[in-house]
Structures are given as C-alpha cells and as structure tokens.
Enzyme design. Sequence first.
Site: not given
Length: 387
Positions: A80, A194-199
């Site tokens: 990382k 959470g409603y971004g890329n993953v959600g």
Amino acid sequence: MGNSEQTEIIFDDIGPEIVFRVYDPKLNFRGVAVLDNLNLGLAKGGIRMTGSVTEVEVSRLARAMSYKNAMAGLPFGGGKSGIMVDPKGMSAAKKKAIIDSFAKMLRPIVPKYYIAGPDINTTEREMMWFADSHGDWESVTGKPSNYVSKKGGKTRRGLPHELGSTGFGVALSAKVALEHLEMKLAGAEVTIAGYGNVGVFAHKFLQEWGAKIVAVSDSSGTIYDRSGLSHEKLLKAKTKTGSVLNYPSTATSKKLSRDVIYELSADVMIPAAGPDVINSANIDRIKAQIIVEGANIPMREEFEKQLHRKNVLIIPDFIANAGGVISSYAEYMGYDGKKMFKLVESKIVPNVKEMLGSVGKGSTTPRETAIKIAKKRILAGKAPFKK
Ligand code: NAD
C-alpha cells in the site's frame, strides 16, 4: 486489523519487508510505500492520498492487502502507499504534479516489487498520470479502459474499478452466504449503506439475481421501500441530484435518517461507505442475519465477535471486497472486462465457501478463520523475488 491506537509500524513474522519513504522538497510533500510481504509475488495495493494518512495506517492497510491477495488466491503480495497531502480543493494541475513526482520517486521499487492502484482520492485519472510519469504502463492498475498499451505488438487496456468488479464480488459473497444459511436469494431483503462504486454495483447484481433491495443510504439519508428499490431509478436519482432521497416516491417508500439503516431488519446488510459505522452506539440494535462487509473495516473486531456470538454471519471485508484487486490482476494479465468478471466469480465464490466451511460453530469468527487460511498461504509462499 490491529489497533487504531498503534503509533509505530509493527514488524512480525509476515512483514513489512520494505518501508520506502519519500519526500519532495520542491512540492513539499511526504509519501510512503509499505511492502508487507512478497512471498506470493509482487506487492499490490492502492495509493491513498489524504491529509491524515500515516505510515502506521499504510502498514495496516498493506497487511490487509497481504491477507486479501492471499485469500483471493492471487499471485500477489500485499502493499500500500500513501501521499500525505489533503487534495480537497486542490487544482488538478497541482494534484497531477504531486502524483507525477510520487511516481518518479517510486521508480526504484515499482514495478520491480510493487504495483500501485487506486484508493481514497485516487481514481483511474490519477492511475493514468502515474503510469505516464513513471514511464511503464505496468507500474499501476485501475487505469482507464481507453488507456492502451501496444507493447510487443499486443494491445492491452486499462480496467478501471469503475466497471463494478468490487460490487460484483460483494453481491456474490451475499449470494454464497445466503446459500450457506439455506436462505433463498430470490426475495431476500437487502440493505445497502453507501451508494458509490461498491453500493451501486452490489445493488445492480443482487437485483438481477432476484433479491429485493429494501433500503439504501448515502451521506444525505436513507431511502426505504419494503416493496423493493429499483436500481435503474435509484441510480438515476443519485446521478442527477447527488442524493438517494430523490428516488421517485411510491405508496410504500419512506425517507429515513442516514444511520437508521444499520438498525433495520434485513436478511443481508451491506455496509459500503466508511469505517466504524457499526459501533457501540448501534451494536445492540443490529437485526440483519448476514453482514457482507463491502467497505473496509465497517466495525472493529470486538463488535464482529459480539455479533458472531448472536449468530450473525459476517463475511469480512478482505474477502467480500476483493473484486477490485482481482480486477487489478486481470488488468495486469491483459484480460478484457468479460474475462475479468469471470475471474472475480471464480475466485470469490470458492474462497467464501472455503472460509464458511472452516468457521464451524465455535467462538472463532469468520475473520479469524480467514486470517488463519491467508497466513498459512503467505508463510508457504515461495518468495519468487528472493531467488
Ligand atoms: P465511493 O466514494 O464511490 O462511495 C461512497 C458512498 O458512501 C457515497 O455514496 C457516499 O455518499 C456514501 N457515504 C459517505 N458517507 C456516508 C455515511 N456516513 N453514511 C452513508 N453513506 C455515506 O466509495 P466506494 O469506492 O464505493 O468505496 C466504498 C467503500 O468500499 C470504502 O470503504 C472503500 O475503501 C471500500 N472498497 C472499495 C473498493 C472499490 O473498488 N471501489 C474496493 C475495495 C474496498
């Protein structure tokens, strides 16, 4: 993993093997790359760019990547990196100058020992800048799909995380967990925080497979509908207005406060926003039967243990959200999007099954079980770079 009060990097039987510090006196920023373990292959993990990132945080994330890559069965070690600058409000030109400088300073270790990727505040655009400045197309994954290499007469394209690999893996994890508890996927009630890329992509795939998404939240609140929320309509509302609360209202839809989503009853709850959303304030009111951790560290290990004792089945972050790094491997191998999705499925499904098969009924949590499997794989690795 580890303790948030940790003030120094911990060196143990796994690593970290390399801690590479950089400083740019001209642009006045510091950065670090931590290569936790190279037994399984090149260290792989994203670049986090925040004002708060520290060497300790990067080392903990690098360890999480060692476990994630080993558990996903990838020939990658864990790594990382961090750029210790808050990019909020910064011009694109300044951000580009910093990414360019970081890429050049990492040349001694990239891509020989470490391949970078996207993380907080770094997306496909930054990955393209990094590769351009570094000079090697293979120095980083998560590049845009129109960013092409023709090296050796072979055409290779970027595979951005924006294709939805992580949400797909999260949805698959939910599917396997439901099967494990002998519950039906068709009609299963799911909440997504959470409603971004993953959600967004977890919603898309679970809806396609017949599940009913009854609640979704973002930073503005929770939209709830027992009859099920349509992915197409919700994505349109979120994209157009920036808030899930602008979902077209129905006879059964309700707007609720943001954090109430964690307390709703559901067959599956998917935290897909920030860390520590399940905490001492709501732990006693969690009603979901299965929690699939789309986000990284959505709760501390002690809370996972408490929920495990109450028979809540948790699929830990580093197994459930491995779709992104599996996509990185697909990009590294020169695969297209279709082959990438197949690879995500062929890795996530057996890994979740293997972990669930080993959990048993005792006090050992799925995370502890998965770490044991991952550690065994890491320690048995043949360290290809040390030969
Ligand atoms: P994103 O930035 O695309 O979306 C985050 C979403 O969470 C947004 O809809 C935002 O409105 C919402 N949000 C922010 N604060 C919130 C709050 N307090 N309550 C409810 N919603 C809130 O992020 P992402 O890429 O979808 O990542 C989500 C999580 O998954 C992060 O923890 C990330 O580290 C992890 N993750 C992402 C990937 C990937 O490929 N994108 C891979 C592995 C892990």
